[in-house]
Design an enzyme around this catalytic site. Sequence first.
Site, PDB file in Angstrom:
ATOM      1  N   GLU A   2      -7.573  10.449 -15.217  1.00 33.12           N
ATOM      2  CA  GLU A   2      -7.656  10.029 -16.503  1.00 33.12           C
ATOM      3  C   GLU A   2      -8.693  10.136 -17.256  1.00 33.12           C
ATOM      4  O   GLU A   2      -9.653   9.822 -16.876  1.00 33.12           O
ATOM      5  CB  GLU A   2      -7.316   8.350 -16.779  1.00 33.12           C
ATOM      6  CG  GLU A   2      -7.158   7.639 -17.650  1.00 33.12           C
ATOM      7  CD  GLU A   2      -6.796   6.170 -17.990  1.00 33.12           C
ATOM      8  OE1 GLU A   2      -6.768   5.567 -16.928  1.00 33.12           O
ATOM      9  OE2 GLU A   2      -7.113   5.608 -18.892  1.00 33.12           O
ATOM     10  N   LYS A  12      -6.746  -3.847 -15.119  1.00 32.70           N
ATOM     11  CA  LYS A  12      -6.528  -2.600 -15.077  1.00 32.70           C
ATOM     12  C   LYS A  12      -7.905  -1.943 -15.355  1.00 32.70           C
ATOM     13  O   LYS A  12      -8.327  -0.912 -14.677  1.00 32.70           O
ATOM     14  CB  LYS A  12      -5.348  -1.942 -15.834  1.00 32.70           C
ATOM     15  CG  LYS A  12      -4.940  -0.749 -15.614  1.00 32.70           C
ATOM     16  CD  LYS A  12      -5.416   0.437 -16.071  1.00 32.70           C
ATOM     17  CE  LYS A  12      -5.084   1.709 -16.015  1.00 32.70           C
ATOM     18  NZ  LYS A  12      -5.794   2.909 -16.727  1.00 32.70           N
ATOM     19  N   ASP A  57      -7.914   3.570   1.190  1.00 33.56           N
ATOM     20  CA  ASP A  57      -6.694   3.045   1.090  1.00 33.56           C
ATOM     21  C   ASP A  57      -6.514   2.313  -0.216  1.00 33.56           C
ATOM     22  O   ASP A  57      -6.937   0.864  -0.476  1.00 33.56           O
ATOM     23  CB  ASP A  57      -5.869   2.320   2.045  1.00 33.56           C
ATOM     24  CG  ASP A  57      -4.504   1.848   2.028  1.00 33.56           C
ATOM     25  OD1 ASP A  57      -3.990   1.859   0.734  1.00 33.56           O
ATOM     26  OD2 ASP A  57      -3.683   1.608   2.736  1.00 33.56           O
ATOM     27  N   HIS A  89     -11.347   7.892 -26.473  1.00 37.79           N
ATOM     28  CA  HIS A  89     -10.228   8.417 -25.520  1.00 37.79           C
ATOM     29  C   HIS A  89      -9.624   9.502 -26.230  1.00 37.79           C
ATOM     30  O   HIS A  89      -9.358  10.532 -25.259  1.00 37.79           O
ATOM     31  CB  HIS A  89      -9.107   7.123 -25.352  1.00 37.79           C
ATOM     32  CG  HIS A  89      -8.384   7.087 -24.186  1.00 37.79           C
ATOM     33  ND1 HIS A  89      -8.738   6.703 -22.997  1.00 37.79           N
ATOM     34  CD2 HIS A  89      -7.278   7.602 -24.184  1.00 37.79           C
ATOM     35  CE1 HIS A  89      -7.782   6.873 -22.032  1.00 37.79           C
ATOM     36  NE2 HIS A  89      -6.828   7.594 -22.694  1.00 37.79           N
TER      37      HIS A  89
HETATM   38  P1  NAD Z   1      -8.829   3.187  12.306  1.00 35.66           P
HETATM   39  O1  NAD Z   1      -8.039   2.804  13.266  1.00 35.66           O
HETATM   40  O2  NAD Z   1      -8.422   4.626  11.693  1.00 35.66           O
HETATM   41  O3  NAD Z   1     -10.567   3.109  12.474  1.00 35.66           O
HETATM   42  C1  NAD Z   1     -10.864   1.710  12.893  1.00 35.66           C
HETATM   43  C2  NAD Z   1     -11.498   2.058  14.195  1.00 35.66           C
HETATM   44  O4  NAD Z   1     -12.656   2.689  14.293  1.00 35.66           O
HETATM   45  C3  NAD Z   1     -11.776   0.572  14.763  1.00 35.66           C
HETATM   46  O5  NAD Z   1     -10.739  -0.254  15.155  1.00 35.66           O
HETATM   47  C4  NAD Z   1     -12.837   1.060  15.984  1.00 35.66           C
HETATM   48  O6  NAD Z   1     -12.037   1.325  17.148  1.00 35.66           O
HETATM   49  C5  NAD Z   1     -13.531   2.375  15.589  1.00 35.66           C
HETATM   50  N1  NAD Z   1     -14.757   2.159  15.129  1.00 35.66           N
HETATM   51  C6  NAD Z   1     -15.778   3.060  15.260  1.00 35.66           C
HETATM   52  N2  NAD Z   1     -16.893   2.873  14.787  1.00 35.66           N
HETATM   53  C7  NAD Z   1     -16.882   1.644  14.144  1.00 35.66           C
HETATM   54  C8  NAD Z   1     -17.559   0.688  13.323  1.00 35.66           C
HETATM   55  N3  NAD Z   1     -18.803   1.101  13.115  1.00 35.66           N
HETATM   56  N4  NAD Z   1     -16.869  -0.262  12.655  1.00 35.66           N
HETATM   57  C9  NAD Z   1     -15.762  -0.611  12.708  1.00 35.66           C
HETATM   58  N5  NAD Z   1     -15.081   0.079  13.573  1.00 35.66           N
HETATM   59  C10 NAD Z   1     -15.257   1.256  14.476  1.00 35.66           C
HETATM   60  O7  NAD Z   1      -8.502   2.559  10.839  1.00 35.66           O
HETATM   61  P2  NAD Z   1      -8.678   0.956  10.429  1.00 35.66           P
HETATM   62  O8  NAD Z   1      -9.682   0.631   9.453  1.00 35.66           O
HETATM   63  O9  NAD Z   1      -8.054   0.105  11.540  1.00 35.66           O
HETATM   64  O10 NAD Z   1      -7.213   1.062   9.333  1.00 35.66           O
HETATM   65  C11 NAD Z   1      -7.378   1.730   8.202  1.00 35.66           C
HETATM   66  C12 NAD Z   1      -5.885   2.523   8.006  1.00 35.66           C
HETATM   67  O11 NAD Z   1      -4.930   1.970   8.468  1.00 35.66           O
HETATM   68  C13 NAD Z   1      -5.962   3.249   6.683  1.00 35.66           C
HETATM   69  O12 NAD Z   1      -5.439   4.389   6.802  1.00 35.66           O
HETATM   70  C14 NAD Z   1      -4.867   2.223   5.948  1.00 35.66           C
HETATM   71  O13 NAD Z   1      -4.117   2.995   4.961  1.00 35.66           O
HETATM   72  C15 NAD Z   1      -3.766   2.008   6.995  1.00 35.66           C
HETATM   73  N6  NAD Z   1      -3.116   0.880   6.997  1.00 35.66           N
HETATM   74  C16 NAD Z   1      -3.092  -0.087   5.945  1.00 35.66           C
HETATM   75  C17 NAD Z   1      -2.092  -1.184   6.141  1.00 35.66           C
HETATM   76  C18 NAD Z   1      -2.046  -2.131   4.916  1.00 35.66           C
HETATM   77  O14 NAD Z   1      -3.072  -1.962   4.028  1.00 35.66           O
HETATM   78  N7  NAD Z   1      -1.361  -3.035   4.726  1.00 35.66           N
HETATM   79  C19 NAD Z   1      -1.292  -1.364   7.149  1.00 35.66           C
HETATM   80  C20 NAD Z   1      -1.150  -0.112   8.036  1.00 35.66           C
HETATM   81  C21 NAD Z   1      -2.192   0.718   8.031  1.00 35.66           C
END
Ligand code: NAD
Length: 396
Positions: free
Chosen positions: A86, A270, A286, A384
């Site tokens: 945008e 927004k 996300d 804009h």
């Molecule tokens: P992920 O599983 O890819 O990574 C997280 C993992 O990284 C942790 O579980 C841990 O094992 C590791 N890690 C390493 N260093 C770390 C640190 N310093 N701090 C924290 N963790 C560390 O991702 P995630 O963050 O668990 O989930 C995010 C993903 O899930 C996104 O792609 C999102 O789009 C998706 N998702 C979203 C929803 C929703 O929002 N409703 C539902 C399902 C999945």
Amino acid sequence: MTDATRSSRRSGWNKLTPSERVKELAEWLDADPNDLRSLFEGGGLDAAAADALVENVCGRYALPFSVAPNFTIDGRDVWIPMVVEEPSVVAACSNAARMVREGGGFRAEADDPIMICQIQLFCDDLAKAREAILENKARLLDIAGKQDEALARNGGGPRDLEAREMRDPETDENFLVVHLLVDVRDAMGANAVNTMGEAIAPEIEKLTGGVYGLRILTNLADRRLVRVSFECPAEALALKGYPAEQVVDGVVSASRFAELDPYRAATHNKGIMNGVDPVLVATGNDWRAVEAGAHAYAAKSGRYKPLSVFRKNAEGRLTGRLEMPMAVGVVGGATRAHPAARLALEIMGVKTARDLAILAATAGLATNLASLRALSTEGIQKGHMRLHQRSRHLQK
Ligand code: NAD
């Protein structure tokens, strides 16, 4: 975050060519401009990486990668990368950051990164089931914690369990909603907490004699709030034909309008997401998750409200304050898999999810301020449409 001794202030950045901006960006990062140019030429993501990120990939879809300078946050000067289609969003964001820095910049704080996984449990005696779960809290948290060793190594892990009874007046079906609270450190945390929720659900079944239903995080991340504020001298907000005090009063009046009317609050919010989302896209986060959380939080009182509020203080200065959930990560998801997302994190110098949450929310408050200032004076269309004209020739 970025070196506190460097000024993020840039004037005339809008007049440079992309190549000149890349040169300055390379200086900011102490990097080779040719490396940055080749990254941007490939859209920041090669074909093989795109195919590995999601399913059914046929190609890649490029968006402009911009940088908003001028930010001071808690005394640190920062540049904020923004990926958005945008026109006028990036200009508005940088412009508001320039005004706010005249009052010393933004102040911000963020809660610990606590995410919640919900486990739905169907059973006959809800009170008894709740009691059994809470009595076995330590063991359930232990099982949950064992699911993610990397998270534990980084200081995160499950912190608490809560349970509340839910009665459905339409079906007469009653169930328990168990909340597993997890410190997800530098991750957005969805996968991390979902894994834990799925691991403890069968244990909860055994303890209660119930049957589990859904096991999934809530995007209403209300234990993971970020708060950003500023105080800006009225003179910094003046624009041609509109005295400073009139601008301050106009922004405050616009804030009151949003506080009173959900129709206006939706558009007010927004304007906040105009700043937040481009930072989330730039960093591979996300944005649907943050959007869902923002709007659910805005309606948490039962009435949809603005996430930010503006007032005039006793010295006639404009104050602004934003509070919203911000479930973002600097590890996990696409944040480290997408080379341009890694670059975006490097530009901001953020090392933790907390720092990123603060920067994304600050960009949100900045774009919000810029749009209220324009709306309460000359209107947004003048600026804009001027910027919109630049892409007119591209329309097919
Ligand atoms: P992920 O599983 O890819 O990574 C997280 C993992 O990284 C942790 O579980 C841990 O094992 C590791 N890690 C390493 N260093 C770390 C640190 N310093 N701090 C924290 N963790 C560390 O991702 P995630 O963050 O668990 O989930 C995010 C993903 O899930 C996104 O792609 C999102 O789009 C998706 N998702 C979203 C929803 C929703 O929002 N409703 C539902 C399902 C999945």
